[in-house]
Design a protein around this motif. Structure first.
Motif, PDB file in Angstrom:
ATOM      1  N   MET A  13       0.820  -1.208   0.000  1.00  0.00           N
ATOM      2  CA  MET A  13       0.000   0.000   0.000  1.00  0.00           C
ATOM      3  C   MET A  13       0.857   1.263   0.000  1.00  0.00           C
ATOM      4  SD  MET A  13      -3.067  -0.920  -0.398  1.00  0.00           S
ATOM      5  CE  MET A  13      -2.450  -2.325  -1.344  1.00  0.00           C
ATOM      6  N   GLN A  14       2.021   1.211   0.643  1.00  0.00           N
ATOM      7  CA  GLN A  14       2.924   2.359   0.630  1.00  0.00           C
ATOM      8  C   GLN A  14       3.462   2.602  -0.776  1.00  0.00           C
ATOM      9  OE1 GLN A  14       5.712   1.299   3.717  1.00  0.00           O
ATOM     10  NE2 GLN A  14       4.480   2.260   5.335  1.00  0.00           N
ATOM     11  N   ARG A  15       3.808   1.514  -1.478  1.00  0.00           N
ATOM     12  CA  ARG A  15       4.275   1.652  -2.864  1.00  0.00           C
ATOM     13  C   ARG A  15       3.170   2.210  -3.746  1.00  0.00           C
ATOM     14  NH1 ARG A  15       6.521  -3.420  -1.660  1.00  0.00           N
ATOM     15  NH2 ARG A  15       4.892  -4.487  -2.850  1.00  0.00           N
ATOM     16  N   LYS A  16       1.951   1.696  -3.568  1.00  0.00           N
ATOM     17  CA  LYS A  16       0.807   2.168  -4.355  1.00  0.00           C
ATOM     18  C   LYS A  16       0.531   3.638  -4.074  1.00  0.00           C
ATOM     19  CE  LYS A  16      -3.898   0.925  -5.594  1.00  0.00           C
ATOM     20  NZ  LYS A  16      -4.945  -0.085  -5.484  1.00  0.00           N
ATOM     21  N   LYS A  17       0.594   4.028  -2.817  1.00  0.00           N
ATOM     22  CA  LYS A  17       0.359   5.419  -2.426  1.00  0.00           C
ATOM     23  C   LYS A  17       1.371   6.342  -3.095  1.00  0.00           C
ATOM     24  CE  LYS A  17      -0.386   8.161   1.795  1.00  0.00           C
ATOM     25  NZ  LYS A  17       0.447   9.314   1.563  1.00  0.00           N
ATOM     26  N   ALA A  18       2.624   5.926  -3.149  1.00  0.00           N
ATOM     27  CA  ALA A  18       3.668   6.741  -3.762  1.00  0.00           C
ATOM     28  C   ALA A  18       3.399   6.936  -5.254  1.00  0.00           C
ATOM     29  CB  ALA A  18       5.034   6.100  -3.548  1.00  0.00           C
ATOM     30  N   VAL A  19       2.972   5.859  -5.932  1.00  0.00           N
ATOM     31  CA  VAL A  19       2.666   5.940  -7.365  1.00  0.00           C
ATOM     32  C   VAL A  19       1.496   6.891  -7.609  1.00  0.00           C
ATOM     33  CG1 VAL A  19       1.769   4.627  -9.337  1.00  0.00           C
ATOM     34  CG2 VAL A  19       3.621   3.682  -7.937  1.00  0.00           C
ATOM     35  N   ILE A  20       0.449   6.742  -6.823  1.00  0.00           N
ATOM     36  CA  ILE A  20      -0.745   7.586  -7.004  1.00  0.00           C
ATOM     37  C   ILE A  20      -0.433   9.042  -6.699  1.00  0.00           C
ATOM     38  CG2 ILE A  20      -3.049   8.053  -6.088  1.00  0.00           C
ATOM     39  CD1 ILE A  20      -3.376   4.977  -5.838  1.00  0.00           C
ATOM     40  N   GLU A  21       0.307   9.297  -5.638  1.00  0.00           N
ATOM     41  CA  GLU A  21       0.646  10.677  -5.287  1.00  0.00           C
ATOM     42  C   GLU A  21       1.501  11.330  -6.356  1.00  0.00           C
ATOM     43  OE1 GLU A  21       2.267  10.503  -1.338  1.00  0.00           O
ATOM     44  OE2 GLU A  21       0.265  10.619  -0.423  1.00  0.00           O
ATOM     45  N   GLU A  22       2.370  10.536  -6.996  1.00  0.00           N
ATOM     46  CA  GLU A  22       3.198  11.090  -8.074  1.00  0.00           C
ATOM     47  C   GLU A  22       2.329  11.450  -9.288  1.00  0.00           C
ATOM     48  OE1 GLU A  22       6.081  10.803 -11.458  1.00  0.00           O
ATOM     49  OE2 GLU A  22       5.277   8.905 -10.783  1.00  0.00           O
ATOM     50  N   ARG A  23       1.344  10.616  -9.588  1.00  0.00           N
ATOM     51  CA  ARG A  23       0.423  10.929 -10.691  1.00  0.00           C
ATOM     52  C   ARG A  23      -0.393  12.179 -10.389  1.00  0.00           C
ATOM     53  NH1 ARG A  23      -1.966   4.869 -11.924  1.00  0.00           N
ATOM     54  NH2 ARG A  23      -0.084   4.021 -12.878  1.00  0.00           N
ATOM     55  N   ALA A  25       0.484  14.658  -8.495  1.00  0.00           N
ATOM     56  CA  ALA A  25       1.381  15.809  -8.575  1.00  0.00           C
ATOM     57  C   ALA A  25       1.612  16.234 -10.021  1.00  0.00           C
ATOM     58  CB  ALA A  25       2.711  15.481  -7.893  1.00  0.00           C
ATOM     59  N   ARG A  26       1.625  15.267 -10.955  1.00  0.00           N
ATOM     60  CA  ARG A  26       1.850  15.585 -12.374  1.00  0.00           C
ATOM     61  C   ARG A  26       0.616  16.220 -13.011  1.00  0.00           C
ATOM     62  NH1 ARG A  26       4.190  10.223 -13.290  1.00  0.00           N
ATOM     63  NH2 ARG A  26       2.311   9.807 -14.464  1.00  0.00           N
ATOM     64  N   ALA A  27      -0.570  15.965 -12.470  1.00  0.00           N
ATOM     65  CA  ALA A  27      -1.817  16.481 -13.048  1.00  0.00           C
ATOM     66  C   ALA A  27      -2.073  17.879 -12.502  1.00  0.00           C
ATOM     67  CB  ALA A  27      -2.975  15.544 -12.716  1.00  0.00           C
ATOM     68  N   SER A  28      -1.487  18.885 -13.142  1.00  0.00           N
ATOM     69  CA  SER A  28      -1.567  20.253 -12.626  1.00  0.00           C
ATOM     70  C   SER A  28      -2.452  21.173 -13.475  1.00  0.00           C
ATOM     71  CB  SER A  28      -0.157  20.845 -12.535  1.00  0.00           C
ATOM     72  OG  SER A  28       0.451  20.835 -13.819  1.00  0.00           O
ATOM     73  N   LEU A  29      -2.866  20.718 -14.644  1.00  0.00           N
ATOM     74  CA  LEU A  29      -3.668  21.554 -15.541  1.00  0.00           C
ATOM     75  C   LEU A  29      -5.101  21.642 -15.036  1.00  0.00           C
ATOM     76  CD1 LEU A  29      -3.847  23.121 -18.213  1.00  0.00           C
ATOM     77  CD2 LEU A  29      -4.359  20.958 -19.349  1.00  0.00           C
ATOM     78  N   GLU A  30      -5.644  22.852 -14.998  1.00  0.00           N
ATOM     79  CA  GLU A  30      -7.036  23.062 -14.613  1.00  0.00           C
ATOM     80  C   GLU A  30      -7.792  23.630 -15.806  1.00  0.00           C
ATOM     81  OE1 GLU A  30      -7.673  25.249 -11.023  1.00  0.00           O
ATOM     82  OE2 GLU A  30      -6.092  24.184  -9.950  1.00  0.00           O
TER      83      GLU A  30
END
Length: 200
Positions: A13-23, A25-30
């Motif tokens: 779950m820690q590995r999964k959390k890191a992957v999701i949080e990185e995605r 962070a990359r999604a910055s366009l509004e």
């Protein structure tokens, strides 16, 4: 759960959390997004109206244009039409097997499109729902390329939802998020009539 299993689960779950949080962070366009609900299963319009409720909860203004549907006694219309931030237009003539008049259906679709176009150029409208629009392309009542040009030119922060079966490939390509509803089984197949609050 054994201590070893708990440790493995926590590490996964820690590995999964890191992957999701990185995605995230990359999604910055509004900007406004274009959602397409298609497929042969039930729930395309219902899902769109769920998003409508969510948008209203955020104080957004919305326009709903229904292309094929002609009935004005649906639960969703009765509920949302009372809301001051919603403009609701029922502009269809009914299902094609009921009207049996392609010229009348085409005229109704063109009139609905003019109402939709006005909403799609209005920066004061945050969400536009074009319910059952895909049929207008299937039966060539409307020009798909013209519609896509209007979609692309809509206000930058305006969201758009299109519903309907058999969405053409160009519409799928243009949408940001596409959900295909699949039919597994339906109560109607077992002889259960359309029930208020569920089907309409």
């Amino acid at each position: 759960m054994a201590e070893e299993d708990t440790a493995r689960h926590r590490a996964r779950m820690q590995r999964k959390k890191a992957v999701i949080e990185e995605r995230i962070a990359r999604a910055s366009l509004e900007r406004g997004v274009f959602l397409l609900h298609t497929g042969s299963g039930k729930g395309k319009s219902s899902a769109a109206f769920g998003v409508l409720a969510r948008a209203l909860g955020h104080g957004m203004n919305a326009v709903v244009v229904q292309f094929v549907k002609s009935r004005s006694d649906t639960g969703e219309e009765a509920f949302f039409r009372r809301h001051p931030a919603v403009r609701w237009y029922v502009m269809g003539e009914g299902f094609t097997w009921e009207t049996q008049d392609p010229a009348r259906d085409a005229a109704a679709a063109r009139a609905a499109w003019e109402t939709a176009r006005a909403a799609l150029t209005d920066p004061g409208v945050a969400l536009v729902i074009l319910d059952e629009l895909t049929y207008a392309f299937k039966y060539h009542w409307l020009d798909l390329e013209e519609a896509l040009a209007v979609f692309r030119a809509r206000p930058f922060h305006q969201h758009l939802i299109v519903t309907g079966r058999a969405a053409p490939a160009a519409l799928v390509e243009a949408a940001d998020t596409v959900t295909e509803m699949g039919l597994v089984k339906h109560a109607f197949q077992a002889g259960v009539k359309a029930m208020p609050g569920i089907e309409w």
